[in-house]
Design a protein around this motif. Sequence first.
Motif, PDB file in Angstrom:
ATOM      1  N   LEU A  92       0.762  -1.217   0.130  1.00 34.75           N
ATOM      2  CA  LEU A  92       0.241   0.057  -0.046  1.00 34.75           C
ATOM      3  C   LEU A  92       0.799   1.422  -0.118  1.00 34.75           C
ATOM      4  N   ALA A  93       1.994   1.052   0.686  1.00 37.50           N
ATOM      5  CA  ALA A  93       2.945   2.541   0.944  1.00 37.50           C
ATOM      6  C   ALA A  93       3.477   2.676  -0.492  1.00 37.50           C
ATOM      7  N   LYS A  94       3.900   1.605  -1.275  1.00 37.02           N
ATOM      8  CA  LYS A  94       4.469   1.689  -2.552  1.00 37.02           C
ATOM      9  C   LYS A  94       3.413   2.267  -3.424  1.00 37.02           C
ATOM     10  N   ALA A  95       2.002   1.743  -3.448  1.00 40.58           N
ATOM     11  CA  ALA A  95       0.862   2.226  -4.246  1.00 40.58           C
ATOM     12  C   ALA A  95       0.862   3.612  -4.124  1.00 40.58           C
ATOM     13  N   LYS A  96       0.876   4.316  -2.715  1.00 41.56           N
ATOM     14  CA  LYS A  96       0.818   5.458  -2.490  1.00 41.56           C
ATOM     15  C   LYS A  96       1.914   6.291  -3.095  1.00 41.56           C
ATOM     16  N   LYS A  97       3.020   5.835  -3.199  1.00 45.12           N
ATOM     17  CA  LYS A  97       4.071   6.888  -3.970  1.00 45.12           C
ATOM     18  C   LYS A  97       3.966   6.942  -5.184  1.00 45.12           C
ATOM     19  N   MET A  98       3.305   5.756  -5.929  1.00 42.43           N
ATOM     20  CA  MET A  98       3.311   5.465  -7.519  1.00 42.43           C
ATOM     21  C   MET A  98       2.055   6.297  -7.763  1.00 42.43           C
ATOM     22  N   MET A  99       0.834   6.254  -6.984  1.00 43.63           N
ATOM     23  CA  MET A  99      -0.288   7.019  -7.142  1.00 43.63           C
ATOM     24  C   MET A  99      -0.870   8.011  -6.034  1.00 43.63           C
ATOM     25  N   PRO A 100      -0.134   8.858  -5.683  1.00 43.17           N
ATOM     26  CA  PRO A 100      -0.529   9.609  -4.666  1.00 43.17           C
ATOM     27  C   PRO A 100      -1.972  10.481  -4.825  1.00 43.17           C
ATOM     28  N   GLU A 101      -2.494  10.661  -6.242  1.00 47.47           N
ATOM     29  CA  GLU A 101      -3.723  11.197  -6.234  1.00 47.47           C
ATOM     30  C   GLU A 101      -4.939  10.477  -5.698  1.00 47.47           C
ATOM     31  N   TYR A 102      -4.866   9.235  -5.159  1.00 52.00           N
ATOM     32  CA  TYR A 102      -5.699   8.517  -4.644  1.00 52.00           C
ATOM     33  C   TYR A 102      -5.696   8.051  -3.186  1.00 52.00           C
ATOM     34  N   LYS A 103      -6.979   8.312  -2.488  1.00 57.26           N
ATOM     35  CA  LYS A 103      -6.899   8.047  -1.164  1.00 57.26           C
ATOM     36  C   LYS A 103      -6.571   6.561  -0.788  1.00 57.26           C
ATOM     37  N   MET A 104      -5.857   6.271   0.370  1.00 52.17           N
ATOM     38  CA  MET A 104      -5.573   4.854   0.513  1.00 52.17           C
ATOM     39  C   MET A 104      -5.683   4.564   2.054  1.00 52.17           C
ATOM     40  N   LEU A 105      -6.224   3.156   2.172  1.00 55.95           N
ATOM     41  CA  LEU A 105      -6.381   3.030   3.714  1.00 55.95           C
ATOM     42  C   LEU A 105      -5.930   1.615   3.863  1.00 55.95           C
ATOM     43  N   HIS A 118      -9.017  12.891  15.053  1.00 65.34           N
ATOM     44  CA  HIS A 118      -8.025  13.898  15.386  1.00 65.34           C
ATOM     45  C   HIS A 118      -7.012  14.145  14.846  1.00 65.34           C
ATOM     46  N   ALA A 119      -6.377  12.864  14.250  1.00 63.86           N
ATOM     47  CA  ALA A 119      -5.135  12.844  13.821  1.00 63.86           C
ATOM     48  C   ALA A 119      -5.274  13.003  12.214  1.00 63.86           C
ATOM     49  N   ASP A 120      -6.497  13.580  11.946  1.00 69.16           N
ATOM     50  CA  ASP A 120      -6.777  13.850  10.381  1.00 69.16           C
ATOM     51  C   ASP A 120      -6.846  12.543   9.587  1.00 69.16           C
ATOM     52  N   LEU A 121      -7.370  11.344  10.135  1.00 66.01           N
ATOM     53  CA  LEU A 121      -7.164  10.135   9.611  1.00 66.01           C
ATOM     54  C   LEU A 121      -8.693   9.752   9.138  1.00 66.01           C
ATOM     55  N   LEU A 122      -8.879   8.914   8.187  1.00 59.02           N
ATOM     56  CA  LEU A 122     -10.353   8.448   7.778  1.00 59.02           C
ATOM     57  C   LEU A 122     -10.374   6.944   8.547  1.00 59.02           C
ATOM     58  N   VAL A 123     -11.685   6.781   8.814  1.00 61.76           N
ATOM     59  CA  VAL A 123     -11.903   5.500   9.388  1.00 61.76           C
ATOM     60  C   VAL A 123     -13.132   4.736   8.775  1.00 61.76           C
ATOM     61  N   PHE A 124     -12.783   3.806   8.073  1.00 65.85           N
ATOM     62  CA  PHE A 124     -13.733   2.849   7.428  1.00 65.85           C
ATOM     63  C   PHE A 124     -13.912   1.483   8.139  1.00 65.85           C
ATOM     64  N   ASP A 147      -4.010   7.535   4.027  1.00 64.90           N
ATOM     65  CA  ASP A 147      -5.121   8.545   4.462  1.00 64.90           C
ATOM     66  C   ASP A 147      -5.931   8.068   5.579  1.00 64.90           C
ATOM     67  N   GLY A 148      -5.787   6.885   6.079  1.00 65.53           N
ATOM     68  CA  GLY A 148      -6.553   6.452   7.100  1.00 65.53           C
ATOM     69  C   GLY A 148      -6.648   4.751   7.081  1.00 65.53           C
ATOM     70  N   ILE A 149      -7.445   4.265   7.576  1.00 67.64           N
ATOM     71  CA  ILE A 149      -7.430   2.903   8.134  1.00 67.64           C
ATOM     72  C   ILE A 149      -8.895   2.406   7.748  1.00 67.64           C
ATOM     73  N   ASN A 150      -8.958   1.006   7.635  1.00 62.14           N
ATOM     74  CA  ASN A 150     -10.292   0.450   7.297  1.00 62.14           C
ATOM     75  C   ASN A 150     -10.114  -0.919   8.255  1.00 62.14           C
ATOM     76  N   VAL A 151     -11.061  -0.942   9.271  1.00 62.44           N
ATOM     77  CA  VAL A 151     -10.691  -2.047  10.433  1.00 62.44           C
ATOM     78  C   VAL A 151     -11.915  -2.912  10.581  1.00 62.44           C
ATOM     79  N   ASP A 193     -16.421   7.242   8.819  1.00 65.84           N
ATOM     80  CA  ASP A 193     -16.372   7.414   7.558  1.00 65.84           C
ATOM     81  C   ASP A 193     -17.160   6.630   6.555  1.00 65.84           C
ATOM     82  N   GLY A 194     -16.790   5.459   6.725  1.00 67.97           N
ATOM     83  CA  GLY A 194     -17.349   4.452   5.877  1.00 67.97           C
ATOM     84  C   GLY A 194     -17.901   3.024   6.475  1.00 67.97           C
ATOM     85  N   ILE A 195     -18.890   2.485   6.126  1.00 65.72           N
ATOM     86  CA  ILE A 195     -19.239   1.076   6.613  1.00 65.72           C
ATOM     87  C   ILE A 195     -19.222   0.088   5.539  1.00 65.72           C
ATOM     88  N   THR A 196     -18.693  -0.805   5.467  1.00 67.66           N
ATOM     89  CA  THR A 196     -18.997  -1.917   4.392  1.00 67.66           C
ATOM     90  C   THR A 196     -19.966  -2.889   4.921  1.00 67.66           C
TER      91      THR A 196
END
Length: 251
Positions: free
Chosen positions: A145-158, A209-215, A189-193, A234-237
Amino acid sequence: MSGSLIIAHRGESFDAPENTLAAINLAWARNSEAVEIDIHMTKDNKIVVIHDDDTLRVSGKKKVISNSTFSELQSLDVGSYKNPKWQNERIPTLNKVLKTIPVDGKLIIEIKSDDRILKFLKTELSLSKLKNQQIILIAFNVKTLAKAKKMMPEYKMLWLLDLDYTWPHWMLFINKNRLIRKVKSLNLDGINVWAGRILNCNFIEKMHHADLLVFCWTIDQVQKANTLAKCGIDGITSNRASWLKQELTQI
């Protein structure tokens, strides 16, 4: 009414075979806001939509995705296991799924393969002409995911996290500050738990509070979803996304 994004888990997977065009299109037809899918890469570098590493559970025949060509996978019926009416549903390509997304829809893409898939994924997404905010990438493998973020910073990643999915909550100690530092250090950009006991209002508030999304995943119970929505998640699956959204509007 919930202000949380309600996400159709592998499409409308309660009623239709998961990760198929049937399930995905059913979600859009029922006015789902977002759909979550899983992607793997085939032997001939095609990105296909399926959850498991192999096809046994959904087709009755075992073909390992990474060792199979797309053509070989297309011979499999992945709908009949759910109901005979879905006979002849096939494993779709990511490309076909991207074409289904309505103008205001979002696609949550879980990366199941290793990082070799990323350059192909970047190309597919860029060719789709979808807006950046319509795509969110998620993965359990934080290095991928970290590598994806470097390659595609335009997308949000959790970052996907099990939390207490496997172990009882009382056996786990989650250091929220350490988790936040890890996510921030990788520019995610956040976590999906997992929606277990550890996920509560305090947990969500700390991440926000840390400006992170939570799904979270995966909720099919109205009361549980409503409680987390009130906490501001922020999101419910959900496997029953359209039904759940309708039920939440009546509370």
